[in-house]
Design a protein around this motif. Structure first.
Motif, PDB file in Angstrom:
ATOM      1  N   ASP B  95       0.817  -1.219   0.000  1.00 56.86           N
ATOM      2  CA  ASP B  95       0.000   0.000   0.000  1.00 56.86           C
ATOM      3  C   ASP B  95       0.849   1.267   0.000  1.00 56.86           C
ATOM      4  OD1 ASP B  95      -2.355  -1.295  -0.182  1.00 56.86           O
ATOM      5  OD2 ASP B  95      -2.871  -1.173   1.960  1.00 56.86           O
ATOM      6  N   ARG B  98       1.654   2.018  -3.480  1.00 53.97           N
ATOM      7  CA  ARG B  98       0.504   2.513  -4.245  1.00 53.97           C
ATOM      8  C   ARG B  98       0.324   4.023  -4.111  1.00 53.97           C
ATOM      9  NH1 ARG B  98      -4.040   0.271  -6.674  1.00 53.97           N
ATOM     10  NH2 ARG B  98      -3.068  -1.770  -6.480  1.00 53.97           N
ATOM     11  N   ARG B  99       0.783   4.615  -3.001  1.00 52.94           N
ATOM     12  CA  ARG B  99       0.600   6.058  -2.765  1.00 52.94           C
ATOM     13  C   ARG B  99       1.711   6.918  -3.373  1.00 52.94           C
ATOM     14  NH1 ARG B  99      -1.106   3.910   2.273  1.00 52.94           N
ATOM     15  NH2 ARG B  99       0.999   4.156   3.128  1.00 52.94           N
ATOM     16  N   LYS B 100       2.747   6.290  -3.901  1.00 54.60           N
ATOM     17  CA  LYS B 100       3.926   7.038  -4.370  1.00 54.60           C
ATOM     18  C   LYS B 100       3.782   7.606  -5.777  1.00 54.60           C
ATOM     19  CE  LYS B 100       7.742   4.906  -1.879  1.00 54.60           C
ATOM     20  NZ  LYS B 100       6.879   4.277  -0.850  1.00 54.60           N
TER      21      LYS B 100
END
Lengths: 281, 281
Positions: B95, B98-100
């Motif tokens: 996760d 996924r935010r990068k």
């Protein structure tokens, strides 16, 4: 006297020199009296990269393919350009075209693929008239004529077995057909791949592409033809073409079956698409 | 003082010279104090063609991507090798990954495509640390840092509009993803394509491939980036890259939307995948 096999020659990609056509005609007359060659004038046309513009190449291909008086269509030369012919021409082929033999390799694999995808069963990968200019090229051209003329069994790639479906392609050509309507169903086929004049990293990338396609993963296995005239890789790639294909076979779960006797050279053997139809005895 | 943006740099394909990394670190310290760079030691490893073997490149990519203390993953250099990382690495992203933000182009487009196909929304096409060695390369690297640091609106390719989804790829890289699980859904996207060091006939063939894929035909249109360092075509191809892309757009029914300000050069602008997220006012 038996009826001579009539072979029409067109060039869907690059231009064929008239002198090459003459040499092939002479060789056929000398060694293969069972074959009659017709070089369509389009072979010698010129338009930028191509043997005539797209319209001329499409028209010549359709003219010869759809003419019931020809038994076979022989592609004169590869180079580049078949993909500009395929889309427009393939839907216009008639029943006479469906019964013919088609022989070529390299760039013309685009048309071989499209024909095979459309259910044509006379498609084969093998030498072209342009091979006449190679060292020992008369052997390659003679092999093609012996296949066209009477399906001579000794012209075939030696691992080919009547019980097993086979196809052969130039790697980059097959790669550039993946995900297009020209990609044939190769389930349970032995897939033979050869390459010329591509750096090792490109061979690696192309094999990644081919073996990553879910439909291609249904092949019975891959055989590696010759990879010739490979330009220097900077830095050295560190793996041979055999190691590369073994790597991608391992990653994709496709069996690696060894070498195939095909390539951009005079030894290039014939690979009929599907199960082979050879002369008896 | 505001928190500095932490950027981890890995090289999924070819090796990055340590001197280049040092020059980029110095430029960032001078002009972009809001960004902190970490060059993973893997960038400078060497294994044949690659910046370390497949296992090393996979491990470094996963280490930086899955580490919540990094805000962005910046690909250090293209070259070749991302396709050997993608398959093994992409399913293992967490996760935090996924935010990068992910920034790169050329060969690393393989990973950008795979990330975008997996629903990652921080993916962007733009300059890499290796661009520092180009003529005027500091402008390219500075543009990338301004995008990473604060999404500076003037770093974006000028035709990009908040209302329209966009992606950008090197042509041959996108071509080699077609029909693989890494091919993203580009329906209704503006597709920007650039190329470097490929002969005209290869550009033509690659555009045939891309525009023949039924899913690609759902794009909103194609914009052509720069095609640079094109080796001589023998014979002369007879068409420019604009004429080529217009031809294939016509054949495929894809709208041709004009040029894009991207390419293998110092002027290469940023193209965020999807609808852009830019700094306010």
């Amino acid at each position: 006297m038996m009826r001579r096999l009539r072979v029409g020659i067109v060039a869907p990609g690059s231009r064929l020199e008239p002198t090459t056509a003459r040499r092939v005609t002479e060789l056929a007359a000398e060694r293969h009296p069972d074959v009659e060659l017709y070089f369509h004038p389009q072979c010698h046309m010129s338009s930028g990269h191509f043997a005539g513009d797209d319209a001329a190449r499409i028209a010549a291909f359709l003219e010869v393919s759809n003419d019931a008086s020809f038994d076979a269509v022989w592609f004169g030369r590869g180079g580049y350009g078949s993909c500009r012919v395929a889309d427009a021409a393939l839907p216009k082929l008639n029943d006479a075209a469906r019964r013919k033999t088609y022989l070529g390799y390299s760039d013309t694999g685009v048309l071989l693929a499209g024909l095979y995808a459309q259910g044509f069963r006379g498609v084969a990968h093998g030498p072209m008239p342009a091979d006449m200019t190679r060292d020992g090229g008369d052997a390659a051209v003679s092999r093609a004529l012996a296949y066209l003329g009477h399906r001579a069994a000794d012209t075939l790639e030696p691992s080919i077995a009547p019980s097993r479906k086979t196809v052969a392609f130039n790697m980059i050509i097959l790669s550039q057909l993946i995900g297009t309507p020209l990609q044939p169903d190769l389930t349970d086929h032995v897939l033979m791949l050869e390459e010329v004049s591509e750096q090792m990293y490109r061979i690696d990338r192309t094999l990644f592409h081919i073996t990553s396609n879910p439909a291609i993963r249904g092949v019975a296995g891959i055989r590696l033809g010759r990879c010739s005239a490979i330009p220097r890789n900077e830095p050295d790639f560190g793996q041979t073409e055999v190691e590369i294909v073994q790597h991608w076979c391992r990653v994709s779960g496709i069996p690696y079956l060894g070498r195939a006797d095909i390539g951009h050279d005079a030894a290039n053997k014939i690979v009929p698409f599907g199960a082979p139809r050879v002369a008896e005895g």
